[in-house]
Write an enzyme that holds these catalytic residues in place. Structure first.
Site, short mmCIF file in Angstrom:
data_model
loop_
_atom_site.label_atom_id
_atom_site.label_comp_id
_atom_site.label_asym_id
_atom_site.label_seq_id
_atom_site.Cartn_x
_atom_site.Cartn_y
_atom_site.Cartn_z
N ASP A 135 -10.94 21.27 7.51
CA ASP A 135 -12.38 21.46 7.25
C ASP A 135 -13.00 20.09 6.99
O ASP A 135 -12.92 19.57 5.90
CB ASP A 135 -12.55 22.38 6.02
CG ASP A 135 -14.02 22.57 5.68
OD1 ASP A 135 -14.80 22.83 6.61
OD2 ASP A 135 -14.37 22.46 4.49
N ASP A 187 -12.87 23.45 -0.22
CA ASP A 187 -12.65 22.87 1.11
C ASP A 187 -11.23 23.17 1.61
O ASP A 187 -11.01 23.39 2.80
CB ASP A 187 -12.90 21.37 1.07
CG ASP A 187 -14.31 21.05 0.57
OD1 ASP A 187 -15.22 21.02 1.39
OD2 ASP A 187 -14.49 20.90 -0.65
N GLU A 207 -12.80 23.86 12.40
CA GLU A 207 -13.98 24.70 12.58
C GLU A 207 -14.99 23.99 13.46
O GLU A 207 -15.23 22.80 13.30
CB GLU A 207 -14.61 25.00 11.20
CG GLU A 207 -15.76 25.99 11.27
CD GLU A 207 -16.21 26.47 9.89
OE1 GLU A 207 -15.36 26.77 9.04
OE2 GLU A 207 -17.43 26.53 9.66
#
Lengths: 189, 189
Positions: free
Chosen positions: B5, B137, B65
């Protein structure tokens, strides 16, 4: 020193040296990435290409244009990803990396922050006599390098990179728009 | 496999393994960069931190992502720069890097593309029993890893990463919103 113009498809690079108040062109070119590869692979291509440029020419300082964040967020993200790698490579080699705004670069090269791209590119030929520019991105990279030189980036310590000391050429170039600019080797009109 | 992330200040990472249709948590954490350093130095910190995570845990595939490009171009650029480095590191190690949209990740983890963040984080505890998540995170990174596992990312070849073959858990999780989801180890209500 090396100037860098980041882009995912093409990243321009330009290397110059400072000798007194004179700038000397060393080399310039473009690192390409292959659009048929994945994003991660393309970033590796940029990383490898720039790492090899820095290994070949051993610049002692680097400068990158502060990116103009445009209205298309997808382009901004794409450019940001390339820029992350472009900033990373010199820093990994222990080279200090300076950033300059587009207006600051134009002002440093042409004397006006609102100069047209053509004027900037024309001045590259004047400031770096005999230069053969390998494409627009390489020219943009050379203009960043010139700006860095005019801002003390030619000195070999990080401290002096930050100094505000001007050289005579920079003073001439930073004259207000409309002022007569006298450049060594250029005939006055 | 590793889920990532990206963020300039904090990049989350989460490593899981697939054993049949079961997911096993391996490790998770956050790589920080020091906000008092220059951008280039911070990118080196991310690069070094992630390189060491990958050297320690030797994941054989990676997933990131697909970034939501928000309306603030400055944030988008900043995130893009971090993301460039985050995509670079596994690719440099020869690990294939997959990308998933936020909706795809939510759907893979919770069963609905419009799930709230809290639901996603709650499901991480269900799918990875005993996990201790080291911050939001790291949790986001684990959810990317789970999505990758549900999309065949646990297999050891690039080819199978691309395959559309579903495992039973994925089929259950991809059921339409409102459908009863049966997860091993979770009591039915």
């Amino acid at each position: 020193m090396i100037g860098l113009d980041p882009g995912l498809r093409k990243t321009g690079w330009g290397i110059i040296e400072v000798e007194g108040s004179r700038l000397i062109h060393v080399a310039n070119g473009i690192v390409h990435s292959d659009a048929s590869c994945s994003l991660a692979e393309r970033l590796v291509q940029l990383y490898d290409g720039l790492t090899s440029v820095i290994a070949d020419w051993e610049p002692h300082s680097a400068a990158v244009e502060e990116t103009f964040v445009n209205k298309n967020p997808t382009s901004t993200l794409k450019l940001g990803q390339a820029r992350g790698v472009v900033l990373l490579v010199p820093a990994m080699a222990g080279i200090p990396v300076a950033e300059y705004t587009p207006n600051h670069i134009k002002k440093s090269v042409v004397g006006s922050g609102h100069a047209a791209k053509e004027q900037v590119h024309a001045m590259i030929g004047v400031l770096l006599p005999g230069v053969k520019v390998n494409g627009e991105d390489a020219g943009d990279a050379l203009s960043v390098a010139i700006c860095h030189a005019h801002n003390g980036g030619g000195h070999r310590s990080l401290h002096s990179t930050m100094s505000k000391k001007k050289n005579p050429l920079e003073e001439a170039l930073n004259a207000p728009p409309g002022a007569q600019i006298i450049v060594p080797g250029r005939r006055q009109r």
